[in-house]
Design a protein around this motif. Structure first.
Motif, PDB file in Angstrom:
ATOM      1  N   ILE A  70      38.253  45.599  28.589  1.00 39.43           N
ATOM      2  CA  ILE A  70      36.705  46.023  28.296  1.00 39.43           C
ATOM      3  C   ILE A  70      36.641  47.167  27.282  1.00 39.43           C
ATOM      4  O   ILE A  70      37.396  48.149  27.317  1.00 39.43           O
ATOM      5  CB  ILE A  70      36.227  46.436  29.874  1.00 39.43           C
ATOM      6  CG1 ILE A  70      36.045  45.420  30.876  1.00 39.43           C
ATOM      7  CG2 ILE A  70      34.651  47.098  29.393  1.00 39.43           C
ATOM      8  CD1 ILE A  70      35.854  45.626  32.207  1.00 39.43           C
ATOM      9  N   LYS A  71      35.799  47.070  26.363  1.00 36.32           N
ATOM     10  CA  LYS A  71      35.656  47.926  25.247  1.00 36.32           C
ATOM     11  C   LYS A  71      35.361  49.330  25.667  1.00 36.32           C
ATOM     12  O   LYS A  71      34.575  49.539  26.608  1.00 36.32           O
ATOM     13  CB  LYS A  71      34.605  47.341  24.556  1.00 36.32           C
ATOM     14  CG  LYS A  71      34.594  48.261  23.146  1.00 36.32           C
ATOM     15  CD  LYS A  71      33.294  47.694  21.948  1.00 36.32           C
ATOM     16  CE  LYS A  71      33.434  48.592  20.922  1.00 36.32           C
ATOM     17  NZ  LYS A  71      32.420  48.246  19.870  1.00 36.32           N
ATOM     18  N   GLY A  72      36.358  50.330  25.059  1.00 34.42           N
ATOM     19  CA  GLY A  72      36.100  51.812  25.502  1.00 34.42           C
ATOM     20  C   GLY A  72      36.907  51.976  26.832  1.00 34.42           C
ATOM     21  O   GLY A  72      36.954  53.163  27.041  1.00 34.42           O
ATOM     22  N   THR A  73      37.659  51.055  27.329  1.00 32.81           N
ATOM     23  CA  THR A  73      38.250  51.355  28.643  1.00 32.81           C
ATOM     24  C   THR A  73      39.954  50.778  28.202  1.00 32.81           C
ATOM     25  O   THR A  73      40.079  50.232  27.234  1.00 32.81           O
ATOM     26  CB  THR A  73      37.925  50.939  29.790  1.00 32.81           C
ATOM     27  OG1 THR A  73      38.000  49.512  29.897  1.00 32.81           O
ATOM     28  CG2 THR A  73      36.418  51.241  29.825  1.00 32.81           C
ATOM     29  N   SER A  74      40.728  51.056  29.284  1.00 35.33           N
ATOM     30  CA  SER A  74      41.905  50.509  29.363  1.00 35.33           C
ATOM     31  C   SER A  74      41.867  49.449  30.360  1.00 35.33           C
ATOM     32  O   SER A  74      43.190  48.872  30.988  1.00 35.33           O
ATOM     33  CB  SER A  74      43.128  51.270  29.520  1.00 35.33           C
ATOM     34  OG  SER A  74      42.703  52.202  30.839  1.00 35.33           O
ATOM     35  N   ASN A  75      40.940  48.985  30.940  1.00 36.41           N
ATOM     36  CA  ASN A  75      40.620  47.955  31.913  1.00 36.41           C
ATOM     37  C   ASN A  75      40.887  46.450  31.562  1.00 36.41           C
ATOM     38  O   ASN A  75      40.308  46.106  30.866  1.00 36.41           O
ATOM     39  CB  ASN A  75      39.232  48.018  32.688  1.00 36.41           C
ATOM     40  CG  ASN A  75      39.197  49.242  33.484  1.00 36.41           C
ATOM     41  OD1 ASN A  75      39.995  50.154  33.698  1.00 36.41           O
ATOM     42  ND2 ASN A  75      37.782  49.795  33.427  1.00 36.41           N
ATOM     43  N   VAL A  76      41.862  45.888  32.184  1.00 39.71           N
ATOM     44  CA  VAL A  76      42.412  44.568  31.858  1.00 39.71           C
ATOM     45  C   VAL A  76      41.441  43.749  32.438  1.00 39.71           C
ATOM     46  O   VAL A  76      41.203  43.649  33.415  1.00 39.71           O
ATOM     47  CB  VAL A  76      43.859  44.338  31.994  1.00 39.71           C
ATOM     48  CG1 VAL A  76      44.263  42.739  31.739  1.00 39.71           C
ATOM     49  CG2 VAL A  76      44.826  45.304  31.466  1.00 39.71           C
ATOM     50  N   VAL A  77      41.088  42.707  31.434  1.00 44.95           N
ATOM     51  CA  VAL A  77      40.110  41.676  32.241  1.00 44.95           C
ATOM     52  C   VAL A  77      41.009  40.214  32.235  1.00 44.95           C
ATOM     53  O   VAL A  77      41.707  39.777  31.182  1.00 44.95           O
ATOM     54  CB  VAL A  77      38.913  41.288  31.074  1.00 44.95           C
ATOM     55  CG1 VAL A  77      37.920  40.414  31.423  1.00 44.95           C
ATOM     56  CG2 VAL A  77      38.171  42.724  30.644  1.00 44.95           C
ATOM     57  N   ASP A  78      41.229  39.712  33.271  1.00 48.17           N
ATOM     58  CA  ASP A  78      41.642  38.616  33.568  1.00 48.17           C
ATOM     59  C   ASP A  78      40.898  37.781  34.578  1.00 48.17           C
ATOM     60  O   ASP A  78      39.664  37.737  34.862  1.00 48.17           O
ATOM     61  CB  ASP A  78      43.106  38.642  34.062  1.00 48.17           C
ATOM     62  CG  ASP A  78      43.266  39.625  35.312  1.00 48.17           C
ATOM     63  OD1 ASP A  78      42.087  39.665  35.890  1.00 48.17           O
ATOM     64  OD2 ASP A  78      44.138  40.174  35.700  1.00 48.17           O
ATOM     65  N   ASN A  79      41.606  36.576  35.219  1.00 47.87           N
ATOM     66  CA  ASN A  79      40.959  35.885  36.116  1.00 47.87           C
ATOM     67  C   ASN A  79      40.402  36.412  37.377  1.00 47.87           C
ATOM     68  O   ASN A  79      39.296  35.885  37.783  1.00 47.87           O
ATOM     69  CB  ASN A  79      42.119  34.749  36.486  1.00 47.87           C
ATOM     70  CG  ASN A  79      41.617  33.607  37.519  1.00 47.87           C
ATOM     71  OD1 ASN A  79      40.369  32.980  36.998  1.00 47.87           O
ATOM     72  ND2 ASN A  79      42.085  33.226  38.522  1.00 47.87           N
ATOM     73  N   PHE A  80      40.686  37.692  37.549  1.00 46.35           N
ATOM     74  CA  PHE A  80      40.600  38.253  38.853  1.00 46.35           C
ATOM     75  C   PHE A  80      39.364  39.574  38.768  1.00 46.35           C
ATOM     76  O   PHE A  80      39.055  40.242  39.392  1.00 46.35           O
ATOM     77  CB  PHE A  80      41.471  38.848  39.407  1.00 46.35           C
ATOM     78  CG  PHE A  80      42.730  37.732  39.822  1.00 46.35           C
ATOM     79  CD1 PHE A  80      42.452  36.851  40.892  1.00 46.35           C
ATOM     80  CD2 PHE A  80      43.926  37.755  39.191  1.00 46.35           C
ATOM     81  CE1 PHE A  80      43.604  35.981  41.218  1.00 46.35           C
ATOM     82  CE2 PHE A  80      45.023  36.729  39.399  1.00 46.35           C
ATOM     83  CZ  PHE A  80      44.732  35.747  40.517  1.00 46.35           C
ATOM     84  N   THR A  81      39.255  39.465  37.393  1.00 46.52           N
ATOM     85  CA  THR A  81      37.902  40.745  36.990  1.00 46.52           C
ATOM     86  C   THR A  81      36.551  40.120  37.308  1.00 46.52           C
ATOM     87  O   THR A  81      36.355  39.015  37.191  1.00 46.52           O
ATOM     88  CB  THR A  81      38.155  40.936  35.330  1.00 46.52           C
ATOM     89  OG1 THR A  81      39.518  41.307  34.984  1.00 46.52           O
ATOM     90  CG2 THR A  81      37.260  42.021  34.959  1.00 46.52           C
ATOM     91  N   THR A  82      35.951  41.102  37.968  1.00 46.75           N
ATOM     92  CA  THR A  82      34.387  40.634  38.184  1.00 46.75           C
ATOM     93  C   THR A  82      33.674  41.619  37.035  1.00 46.75           C
ATOM     94  O   THR A  82      34.098  42.668  36.630  1.00 46.75           O
ATOM     95  CB  THR A  82      33.975  41.127  39.524  1.00 46.75           C
ATOM     96  OG1 THR A  82      34.224  42.533  39.659  1.00 46.75           O
ATOM     97  CG2 THR A  82      34.548  40.449  40.503  1.00 46.75           C
ATOM     98  N   ILE A  83      32.531  41.041  36.821  1.00 40.28           N
ATOM     99  CA  ILE A  83      31.522  41.724  35.714  1.00 40.28           C
ATOM    100  C   ILE A  83      30.161  42.014  36.434  1.00 40.28           C
ATOM    101  O   ILE A  83      30.080  41.394  37.206  1.00 40.28           O
ATOM    102  CB  ILE A  83      31.250  40.962  34.607  1.00 40.28           C
ATOM    103  CG1 ILE A  83      30.594  39.327  35.104  1.00 40.28           C
ATOM    104  CG2 ILE A  83      32.793  40.549  33.810  1.00 40.28           C
ATOM    105  CD1 ILE A  83      30.474  38.415  33.888  1.00 40.28           C
TER     106      ILE A  83
END
Length: 379
Positions: A70-83
């Motif tokens: 996610i832009k501006g973070t180090s949070n990886v986005v994958d199949n288990f990510t919620t938005i």
């Protein structure tokens, strides 16, 4: 600028725009396109063909797309990510992944998605996961028949997890091959090998004696193999002639196919009482296993499934197998090759009225040394 689209959820399409000159990737789930619904908090971003299959793209400076944050973070986005609303994703690029994914293809002859031959001088061959043809990335999925036949140069081969089939005699007479590198055991279990010489783990030396080949998974030599949970079938020849000494079969496996573990050095097979194993094919466990366990759901054991090796203990939980040891041919699968002091344990209460070979060659003991089982000894 390169744009692509892929199905995200039913009736919805996600649009992703890549700017190759910067690492920024914007994915707008906010409904700026007429056919993109406004996503609500808690919606999962699902897997799809462009999202998790890397490298989806290569930028002009030779970097592979390896993931998203996610832009501006180090949070990886994958199949288990919620938005939780509109989101901007930033692509992650890695120059080092070029070697991992594409390798050094010098000497490798690749047609489309198939490795068809090798005329290089390197003894260590790395088959790439992907090749670039006409500015398009193609996944390497196949090694053709006789692709490496009679190659005396190769001493090691690295096979990526994109390979799904290997043709007949692909590694026939590779006399100096002694190491095989893979990265994913589950994928390896599912490769279709046309014959034993399709598998680089099985080959002979110049005297046509079966030679030892070490298996490495993620660069670690495997002696005690653990098949990952979720694998349902271990296909033909998968680990034939490998140097493993033990194997743990997960409960998910239902079929062990022909010659899957035709391994001279294999002595221990771990299978739990909760196993879903149903079929053990011919020579599937042709190895020097002292103690055999047949779980309850097994309905078929083919001839020579365990080879002609002496064993000291057989434990049978399967009602089908317990009552099918009718004659020499059927008992050959379990009871013929036993030591003089061998014990047969049949789960108490199972019907053995049709197992004439068992009842005529073994005697049920008055007392059992294993709770919940009747014990039989050789006459």
């Amino acid at each position: 600028i390169l744009s692509c689209s892929g199905v995200l959820l039913a009736q919805n399409t996600v649009y992703v725009t890549f700017d190759y000159n910067t690492p920024a990737v914007v994915a707008d789930y906010g409904g700026n396109f007429a056919n993109v619904a406004n996503y609500k908090k808690g919606v999962s971003i699902p897997r799809n063909s462009w999202f998790n299959k890397f490298p989806s793209f290569i930028n002009p400076v030779g970097e592979c797309l390896t993931g998203w944050v996610i832009k501006g973070t180090s949070n990886v986005v994958d199949n288990f990510t919620t938005i939780s609303g509109d989101v901007t994703l930033q692509a992650q690029w890695d120059e080092a992944k070029i070697n991992e994914y594409f390798g050094n293809t010098t000497g490798l002859q690749i047609s489309g998605s198939t490795v068809v031959g090798y005329n290089g001088s390197s003894a260590d061959v790395v088959i790439p996961q992907y090749v670039v043809k006409n500015n398009q990335i193609k996944e390497v999925t196949t090694i053709s028949a006789r692709a490496f036949e009679n190659n005396s140069t190769i001493t090691s081969i690295s096979i990526p997890n994109t390979i799904t089939s290997i043709g007949s005699a692909a590694f026939l007479h590779c006399f100096n091959l002694n190491k095989v590198y893979i990265t994913d055991i589950a994928t390896w279990c599912n490769i279709t090998f046309d014959d034993s010489y399709s598998n680089p783990l099985y080959h002979t030396n110049e005297n046509y004696v079966v030679a030892a080949v070490d298996l490495y998974v993620n660069n670690e030599k495997v002696v005690d193999l653990v098949i990952p949970d979720g694998v349902t079938k271990i296909k033909k020849y998968a680990f034939m002639d490998s140097l493993i000494k033990s194997v743990t079969i997960p409960d998910s496996v239902e079929i062990i196919d022909e010659d899957a573990f035709d391994c001279y050095y294999l002595t221990i097979v771990n299978i739990s009482p909760n196993s879903k194993l149903k079929q053990i094919k011919s020579r599937a466990l042709n190895s020097q296993i002292n103690d055999l366990y047949i779980p309850s759901q097994v309905i078929e054991i083919e001839s020579q499934a365990f080879g002609n090796h002496d064993r000291s203990t057989v434990i049978i939980d399967s009602p089908v197998i317990a009552n099918s040891l009718v004659d020499y041919e059927s008992a050959d699968r379990l009871l013929v090759y036993l030591t003089g002091s061998a014990k047969i344990y049949i789960k108490t209460g199972l019907d053995v009225s049709k197992s004439h070979y068992l009842t005529s060659h073994f005697t049920k003991q008055d007392a059992s040394d294993k709770a919940g089982y009747d014990v039989y000894l050789k006459n």
